[in-house]
Design an enzyme around this catalytic site. Structure first.
Site, short mmCIF file in Angstrom:
data_model
loop_
_atom_site.label_atom_id
_atom_site.label_comp_id
_atom_site.label_asym_id
_atom_site.label_seq_id
_atom_site.Cartn_x
_atom_site.Cartn_y
_atom_site.Cartn_z
N HIS A 72 0.81 -1.22 0.00
CA HIS A 72 0.00 0.00 0.00
C HIS A 72 0.84 1.27 0.00
CE1 HIS A 72 0.56 -0.06 4.43
NE2 HIS A 72 0.36 1.24 4.35
N GLY A 76 0.82 3.16 -3.15
CA GLY A 76 -0.37 3.91 -3.48
C GLY A 76 -0.44 5.27 -2.82
N LYS A 77 0.54 5.60 -1.98
CA LYS A 77 0.53 6.89 -1.29
C LYS A 77 0.82 8.03 -2.27
CE LYS A 77 1.55 5.35 3.39
NZ LYS A 77 0.33 5.94 3.97
N GLU A 106 6.30 5.18 14.48
CA GLU A 106 4.98 5.09 15.11
C GLU A 106 5.13 5.41 16.59
OE1 GLU A 106 2.38 1.93 12.46
OE2 GLU A 106 3.56 1.15 14.15
N HIS A 112 7.89 -1.86 2.51
CA HIS A 112 7.51 -0.46 2.33
C HIS A 112 8.72 0.44 2.05
CE1 HIS A 112 3.70 -1.81 3.54
NE2 HIS A 112 3.75 -1.56 4.83
N ARG A 165 7.42 14.52 3.14
CA ARG A 165 6.62 13.95 4.24
C ARG A 165 5.49 13.11 3.64
NH1 ARG A 165 5.32 15.72 9.42
NH2 ARG A 165 7.54 16.17 9.56
N TYR A 180 9.38 19.90 1.55
CA TYR A 180 10.03 21.20 1.78
C TYR A 180 11.54 21.06 1.59
CZ TYR A 180 10.78 19.38 6.58
OH TYR A 180 11.14 18.63 7.67
#
Length: 515
Positions: free
Chosen positions: A212, A215-216, A250, A274, A394, A402
């Protein structure tokens, strides 16, 4: 950026409709059956069904063509499944969404049965076929998409049942595709065994291995950033870049998943898939086109250039209290934190450390890419202590990018200060809903676009990189260092970053712009 009023420009966008024509990704019509296997599980309820509902609301799933089937061992009715997933889809106080939800739920039918016996899958096939007969006329095709929201241990038996009982049989054409979730094995041997078992039943073009992270929004932006902007092209190499960090943090622990997590650990759970996929997009060469196979070819090439991981460039950690979970062994060495340095042996990246870092129960929640540039030679302003130029992407939360740079501080004196050029998606794209990763990827499977899915040879090379290290960890040859929950992780990880050449900018905090 200042506290004044922001002016939001309206800019034209270029829609490349020639892409779908050139690369053979063309819209199809006809009956579409989406089958969610493991429909009563958490993944299906929290991710798969919400993604399908959002695609439906946005008009990507035509109610005249699509029907959704849930399949699991749990013996429940259609209405009971609808009730179970209802709360994960929308806030029913919103009248518009509630109406759409009601129509969407009526598209869902449930079939119960085992995962290793033909009887249940024959009933599933009968239900799908009845839907196809009711929807299809003399035109159109029958398309069957099987989403395996299941543990990998049942993939072989489920795939065998699909192949035996549930393949598309329409004379009008169409396809059968399967989507499989990570983890794809626990090491090279188990991953190859799983790939062989599935590969004996389905062609590679039918298999969609979903990660996944691909898909970001800002992960999908990487190729555009790198290859559509001239000023990045001459800078993106070992002559200008000091190091690259890819970070996942996390601020919570395993929270009831300790037994499951202990089988895998943070490297198998996050880094090997990932973060390694993100590394591919940061480090790969420019593909000759945007065809999925050309992009995936370049990802494989960069993975093949990664040299074996040295234990001296690995720090493992385990947060204090992790073993208090009754499902976790008292002597567990499973890492809940890891920092590892990968080195790419090719002309572009020789000598540049790629630092992959992931951890649970840390002091913040974020995922980002940090490209740190080399020091300016001949520093006439004597400002190097303030920090290097850094391009930060980010990924979550609050998507943004940035560039940290040194500027003159306003005033009469010639003083320098760290500032930034930034693009905050929440500020720049007000009112634009950024799709969830699963929405994009499910839509890609329907379109037949495999660009953002992991190919078998890519998966194999990824496991070749990490399997030797993982086996040493499993044998206890590399130990996890305790760290306090809510901290940055083991101090040895910061020491490793410093040894690798990463220079932290002390006192600098990026503040996202606000309106």
């Amino acid at each position: 950026m200042g506290s004044g009023q922001w002016h939001v420009e309206k800019r034209s966008t270029f829609r490349n409709d020639s892409f779908v024509r050139e690369y053979g990704i063309v819209p199809e019509t006809g009956c579409l059956s989406i089958i969610v296997l493991g429909a009563s599980g958490d993944l299906a309820k929290k991710k798969t069904f919400p993604a399908l509902f959002n695609l439906y609301r946005q008009g990507f799933l035509n109610p005249d063509e699509v029907h959704i089937f849930g399949y699991a061992r749990t013996k429940i009715s259609d209405e009971e499944l609808r009730d179970r997933i209802r709360g994960y889809l929308v806030d029913e106080k919103n009248a518009e969404q509630a109406e759409a939800l009601s129509k969407f739920l009526q598209l869902i039918k449930y079939v119960s049965g085992p995962y290793d016996a033909e009887e249940g899958f024959q009933r599933l096939d009968k239900a799908i076929s009845e839907h196809e007969i009711s929807k299809n006329s003399t035109e159109g095709s029958s398309r069957r998409l099987f989403y395996l929201a299941l543990p990998p241990s049942v993939y072989p038996s489920v795939c065998k049942m699909i192949k035996t009982c549930c393949m598309n049989k329409s004379d009008l054409g169409g396809w059968t595709r399967i989507v499989v979730e990570k983890p794809f094995g626990k090491d090279l041997e188990s991953a190859e065994q799983l790939s062989s078992q599935i590969g004996e039943l389905f062609d590679e073009s039918q298999i969609y291995r979903i990660d996944h992270y691909l898909g970001k929004e800002l992960v999908q932006n990487m190729l555009v950033l790198r290859f559509a902007n001239r000023f990045f092209l001459p800078l993106w190499n070992r002559d200008n870049i000091e190091n690259v960090q890819i970070v996942f943090r996390e601020d919570f622990g395993t929270e009831g998943r300790g037994g499951y997590f202990d089988e895998y650990g943070i490297i198998r759970d996050i880094i090997q898939n990932h973060l390694l996929q993100v590394l591919c997009l940061v480090a790969m060469e420019k593909p000759i086109s945007l065809k999925p196979e050309h992009i995936r070819d370049e990802k494989v090439k960069v993975l093949q250039s990664v040299v074996p991981i040295s234990d001296d460039e690995v720090v493992l950690g385990q947060y204090e209290g992790y073993r208090d979970d009754d499902t976790v062994p008292n002597d567990s060495n499973t890492p809940t934190f890891a920092t590892t340095i990968l080195r790419i042996h090719n002309e572009r990246w020789e000598g540049v450390p790629f630092i992959l870092k992931a951890g649970k129960a840390l002091n913040s929640r974020k995922a980002e890419i940090r490209i740190q540039f080399k020091d300016v030679p001949g520093d006439i302003f004597r400002c190097q202590k303030q920090g290097r130029n850094e391009f930060v992407i980010r990924l979550q939360p609050s998507e943004a990018m940035y560039m940290k740079l040194t500027v003159k501080q306003p005033g009469l004196d010639m003083n320098t200060v760290q500032s930034e050029l930034d693009l905050s998606y929440g500020q720049r794209y007000q009112g634009v809903a950024i799709p969830e990763a699963y929405e994009r990827l499910i839509l890609d499977t329907i379109k037949g676009d495999q660009q953002h899915f992991v190919r078998r040879d890519e998966l194999k090379v990824a496991w070749e990189i990490f399997t030797p290290l993982l086996h040493r960890i499993d044998k206890g040859e590399v130990k996890s260092i305790p760290y306090k929950p809510g901290s940055r992780g083991p101090k040895e990880a910061d020491q490793l970053l410093e040894k690798a050449g990463y220079l932290q900018t002390h006192g600098y905090i990026w503040i996202p712009p606000t309106l």
